[in-house]
Design a protein around this motif. Sequence first.
Motif, mmCIF file in Angstrom:
data_model
loop_
_atom_site.group_PDB
_atom_site.id
_atom_site.type_symbol
_atom_site.label_atom_id
_atom_site.label_comp_id
_atom_site.label_asym_id
_atom_site.label_seq_id
_atom_site.Cartn_x
_atom_site.Cartn_y
_atom_site.Cartn_z
ATOM 1 N N MET A 1 1.009 -1.176 -0.071
ATOM 2 C CA MET A 1 -0.189 0.040 0.005
ATOM 3 C C MET A 1 0.905 1.244 0.168
ATOM 4 O O MET A 1 1.970 1.393 0.688
ATOM 5 C CB MET A 1 -0.987 0.202 1.356
ATOM 6 N N ASP A 2 0.595 1.972 -0.957
ATOM 7 C CA ASP A 2 1.374 3.223 -1.228
ATOM 8 C C ASP A 2 1.090 4.422 -0.280
ATOM 9 O O ASP A 2 0.092 4.312 0.543
ATOM 10 C CB ASP A 2 1.706 3.628 -2.543
ATOM 11 N N ILE A 3 1.619 5.382 0.103
ATOM 12 C CA ILE A 3 1.672 6.631 0.874
ATOM 13 C C ILE A 3 0.140 7.111 0.160
ATOM 14 O O ILE A 3 -0.646 7.718 1.055
ATOM 15 C CB ILE A 3 2.678 7.580 0.463
ATOM 16 N N MET A 4 0.046 7.346 -1.228
ATOM 17 C CA MET A 4 -1.164 8.127 -1.582
ATOM 18 C C MET A 4 -2.359 7.178 -1.048
ATOM 19 O O MET A 4 -3.330 8.039 -0.647
ATOM 20 C CB MET A 4 -1.239 8.131 -3.059
ATOM 21 N N THR A 5 -2.506 6.090 -1.242
ATOM 22 C CA THR A 5 -3.615 5.418 -0.727
ATOM 23 C C THR A 5 -3.815 5.659 0.659
ATOM 24 O O THR A 5 -5.123 5.752 1.213
ATOM 25 C CB THR A 5 -3.502 3.733 -0.953
ATOM 26 N N ILE A 6 -2.709 5.624 1.501
ATOM 27 C CA ILE A 6 -2.952 5.690 3.141
ATOM 28 C C ILE A 6 -3.468 7.286 3.295
ATOM 29 O O ILE A 6 -4.592 7.480 3.933
ATOM 30 C CB ILE A 6 -1.471 5.679 3.857
ATOM 31 N N ILE A 7 -3.180 8.143 2.479
ATOM 32 C CA ILE A 7 -3.298 9.395 2.700
ATOM 33 C C ILE A 7 -5.014 9.685 2.372
ATOM 34 O O ILE A 7 -5.913 10.273 3.098
ATOM 35 C CB ILE A 7 -2.537 10.432 1.887
ATOM 36 N N MET A 8 -5.284 9.032 1.193
ATOM 37 C CA MET A 8 -6.848 8.926 0.963
ATOM 38 C C MET A 8 -7.477 8.390 1.973
ATOM 39 O O MET A 8 -8.603 8.940 2.168
ATOM 40 C CB MET A 8 -6.892 8.415 -0.492
ATOM 41 N N LEU A 9 -7.137 7.452 2.552
ATOM 42 C CA LEU A 9 -7.768 6.700 3.522
ATOM 43 C C LEU A 9 -8.098 7.363 4.813
ATOM 44 O O LEU A 9 -9.265 7.610 5.379
ATOM 45 C CB LEU A 9 -7.645 5.284 4.029
ATOM 46 N N ALA A 10 -6.893 8.340 5.045
ATOM 47 C CA ALA A 10 -6.983 8.922 6.359
ATOM 48 C C ALA A 10 -7.837 10.047 6.041
ATOM 49 O O ALA A 10 -8.755 10.745 6.936
ATOM 50 C CB ALA A 10 -5.673 9.628 6.423
ATOM 51 N N VAL A 11 -8.143 10.765 4.734
ATOM 52 C CA VAL A 11 -9.080 11.854 4.251
ATOM 53 C C VAL A 11 -10.598 11.405 4.341
ATOM 54 O O VAL A 11 -11.172 12.006 4.904
ATOM 55 C CB VAL A 11 -8.732 12.417 2.882
ATOM 56 N N ILE A 12 -10.472 10.164 3.945
ATOM 57 C CA ILE A 12 -12.289 9.803 3.956
ATOM 58 C C ILE A 12 -12.537 9.391 5.623
ATOM 59 O O ILE A 12 -13.739 9.695 5.726
ATOM 60 C CB ILE A 12 -12.032 8.454 3.251
ATOM 61 N N VAL A 13 -11.570 8.865 6.280
ATOM 62 C CA VAL A 13 -11.878 8.789 7.756
ATOM 63 C C VAL A 13 -12.105 9.902 8.530
ATOM 64 O O VAL A 13 -13.140 10.347 9.138
ATOM 65 C CB VAL A 13 -10.939 7.945 8.456
ATOM 66 N N LEU A 14 -11.424 11.128 8.155
ATOM 67 C CA LEU A 14 -11.525 12.214 8.634
ATOM 68 C C LEU A 14 -12.862 12.870 8.281
ATOM 69 O O LEU A 14 -13.706 13.641 8.973
ATOM 70 C CB LEU A 14 -10.401 13.276 8.239
ATOM 71 N N ILE A 15 -13.074 12.810 7.010
ATOM 72 C CA ILE A 15 -14.201 13.277 6.436
ATOM 73 C C ILE A 15 -15.596 12.763 7.052
ATOM 74 O O ILE A 15 -16.718 13.221 7.534
ATOM 75 C CB ILE A 15 -14.593 13.002 5.068
ATOM 76 N N ALA A 16 -15.580 11.215 7.281
ATOM 77 C CA ALA A 16 -16.487 10.536 7.861
ATOM 78 C C ALA A 16 -16.622 10.851 9.527
ATOM 79 O O ALA A 16 -17.846 11.063 10.002
ATOM 80 C CB ALA A 16 -16.103 9.017 7.588
ATOM 81 N N VAL A 17 -15.742 11.307 9.967
ATOM 82 C CA VAL A 17 -15.562 11.500 11.500
ATOM 83 C C VAL A 17 -16.335 12.805 11.550
ATOM 84 O O VAL A 17 -17.296 13.299 12.436
ATOM 85 C CB VAL A 17 -14.290 11.650 12.036
ATOM 86 N N ILE A 18 -16.126 13.854 10.488
ATOM 87 C CA ILE A 18 -16.691 15.226 10.489
ATOM 88 C C ILE A 18 -18.167 15.153 10.219
ATOM 89 O O ILE A 18 -18.942 15.697 10.959
ATOM 90 C CB ILE A 18 -15.906 16.091 9.505
ATOM 91 N N LEU A 19 -18.480 14.258 9.367
ATOM 92 C CA LEU A 19 -19.833 14.144 8.931
ATOM 93 C C LEU A 19 -20.542 13.442 10.074
ATOM 94 O O LEU A 19 -21.893 14.006 10.506
ATOM 95 C CB LEU A 19 -19.828 13.089 7.728
ATOM 96 N N VAL A 20 -20.023 12.339 10.739
ATOM 97 C CA VAL A 20 -20.793 12.144 12.282
ATOM 98 C C VAL A 20 -21.028 13.090 13.194
ATOM 99 O O VAL A 20 -22.190 13.319 13.737
ATOM 100 C CB VAL A 20 -19.768 10.871 12.539
#
Length: 327
Positions: A1-20
């Motif tokens: 898993m490359d760095i870009m994938t990790i960053i995208m997952l982190a962004v998605i999780v952060l967005i999900a947390v913000i939405l929650v």
Amino acid sequence: MDIMTIIMLAVIVLIAVILVFAGVKVVPQSETRVVERLGRFHSVLSPGLNLIWPFIDKPKMIFTRRVETGIGGRTFVRMAATSVIDLREQVYDFPSQQVITKDNVTTEINALLYFQIVDPKKSVYEIDNLPNAIEKLTQTSLRNVIGELELDETLTSRDTINSRLQSILDEATNKWGVKVNRVELQDITPPESVREAMEKQMQAERNRRAEILNAEGEKKSLILRSEGERQSQINQAEAVKESEILRAEGVSRAKVLQAEAEAEAIRRVAEAIKETKTDPATYMLAMKYIETLNQMVSGRDNKTVYIPYEASGVLSSIGSIKEMFKK
């Protein structure tokens, strides 16, 4: 898993947390929020856990009024914007305001207002700034009510003023979803000159009442004293009356006894005269001579007593009377 994938997952999780966090609203007890969806009223949140659409549903902002204490103990009112609507009973302490009574006396009055929001939707959409509207309405209503009363009525009719204000404000704020429970006047402060005149009037009234009480006390004292003297005279008169009655009864009894004794003596004399066959006329004449002779010799200066010759015949009958007394 490359760095870009990790960053995208982190962004998605952060967005999900913000939405929650944006979509989950926890409302405490006795509070609520008015939610708008795309600028239009959607719902009123109830106490507890509530879910809304993030960025689509948005709580409506309202104004609140807070009294804060600054440096030196001075208080001031601060207006703040918030989305929380407090459903508990609230109290507004309005600053003193000058009102004019019916008899043209300028007086300072401050009031307390107790109210409660019963319809959050109306409190948000029927009025722009609810705290400011309630304050201004209370001030104007207070001026109108006090303007119909004179100063003396204002000072002595607080309950009446409170009831009238509560009725007026409750009727006016009903369309705002507000229930006015009660209004209390804290201080009524007339001008200094009026207060001095009122104090002099009160002092004169107290002096008048004191004089009236003293006069009534003296009146009652005189009445009680006269009643006491009257009762004493009545008692003395009754005592004299009873004494005279007893004395008269004693004299009457003595006379009765004396009469009975004389009657008994006469009866015995009559029996003796009858037995000795003595002439009653001679007896009575001899008794009269004896009584007269007793009076003649009873004086202190009587040294010699002369008896008429005619009395010798009467005295000769004493022998027979002597025999009668023996019997």
